[in-house]
Design an enzyme around this catalytic site. Structure first.
Site, short mmCIF file in Angstrom:
data_model
loop_
_atom_site.label_atom_id
_atom_site.label_comp_id
_atom_site.label_asym_id
_atom_site.label_seq_id
_atom_site.Cartn_x
_atom_site.Cartn_y
_atom_site.Cartn_z
CB SER A 74 -15.09 -9.85 4.64
OG SER A 74 -14.38 -10.36 3.53
CE1 TYR A 130 -14.81 -15.01 6.78
CE2 TYR A 130 -15.10 -13.89 4.68
CZ TYR A 130 -14.56 -13.93 5.95
OH TYR A 130 -13.77 -12.89 6.38
#
Ligand code: NAD
Length: 252
Positions: free
Chosen positions: A134, A147
């Site tokens: 990401s 995350y």
């Protein structure tokens, strides 16, 4: 570098989180190029549905469970570590068990799968590891400690796999998207629209893509196209890299 249609008829792929969103798009793209695909997801019905669409195999597995991961197939030429989850909370209030679960699913499971699949790839002298990271593997945002930590960890793991795999014809790369149109993000858009009293388009432009020059969500199929491209013969020298597909976010 030249590129044409990628043919991977003799290859077997395994895609985690293959029941939905980016994972499902990867399953469809790899199968359309000729691969046999193992679809792994904790959503067993979803995995069976997607596997059924492509004549692949479904595995209902919770990747947080190391024993269940140890029962997955190892004869895999293309490994796509895609499954992931998000939890948004301030660091001082972040539930430790949630933090730990996110590391298990998004770092430990990819490590276990890479570790298990490498001997087969080494024996064949060919392998592709694609880790769906990401922008948050390269940049941080507030309230996403678990995350961001996990995606940065995955980026590091991917580079080590690239270095060790290089003499054996195995490449390892991260594909690092910005916001992609998937059920995960569509739910966030609806929630934010309600919270801010604005419409969905405004949420995308002003909230999600506030820092992003290109004010459009990315389509899951475009991420899958890049994953497939990484499996082609032209991509044999591309390893240890992070490919940001982020509308210019990391350029800011
Ligand atoms: P999604 O929620 O649509 O799909 C994720 C899939 O992973 C689901 O099918 C879910 O059941 C599965 N999964 C989650 N936890 C699991 C577990 N413990 N065991 C087995 N399966 C599990 O999400 P998506 O948007 O397609 O995201 C896929 C990947 O792409 C994730 O790693 C995510 O971090 C990454 N990513 C997404 C975006 C985005 O904007 N959607 C952006 C950058 C990166």
């Amino acid at each position: 570098m030249t590129s044409g249609p990628v043919h991977i008829h003799e290859r077997t792929a395994l895609v985690t989180g293959g029941a939905s969103g980016i994972g499902r798009a990867c399953v469809l793209a790899l199968a359309a190029a000729g691969a046999k695909v193992h679809v792994v997801d904790r959503d067993g019905a979803g995995a069976r549905r997607v596997a059924g669409e492509v004549g692949g195999w479904a595995h209902a597995v919770d990747l947080a469970d190391a024993e269940a991961v140890a029962a997955l197939p190892t004869e895999v030429d293309i490994l796509v570590n895609n499954a992931g989850l998000q939890h948004v909370a301030a660091l001082h209030e972040f539930p430790p068990e949630r933090f730990e679960l996110i590391q298990r699913v998004m770092v430990t499971a990819p490590f276990l799968l890479i570790r298990r699949c490498l001997p087969h790839m080494y024996a064949r002298g060919w392998g592709r590891i694609v880790n769906i990271s990401s922008v948050h593997g390269l940049r941080a945002s507030a309230f996403k400690s678990a995350y961001v930590a996990a995606k940065h960890g995955l980026e590091g793991l991917s580079k080590v796999a690239a270095i060790e795999g290089a003499p054996h014809g195995v490449t390892s790369n991260c594909v690092s998207p910005g916001y992609v149109r998937t059920p995960l993000v569509e739910n966030q858009i609806e929630a934010q629209a309600r919270e801010h009293g604005i419409d969905a388009d405004q949420v995308v432009e002003r909230v999600l893509l506030d820092r992003v020059p290109l004010k459009r969500l990315i389509e899951a199929e475009h991420i899958a196209d890049l994953v497939l491209w990484l499996c082609g013969p032209h991509a044999g020298h591309l390893t240890g890299a992070s490919l940001p597909v982020d509308g210019g976010w990391t350029a800011t």
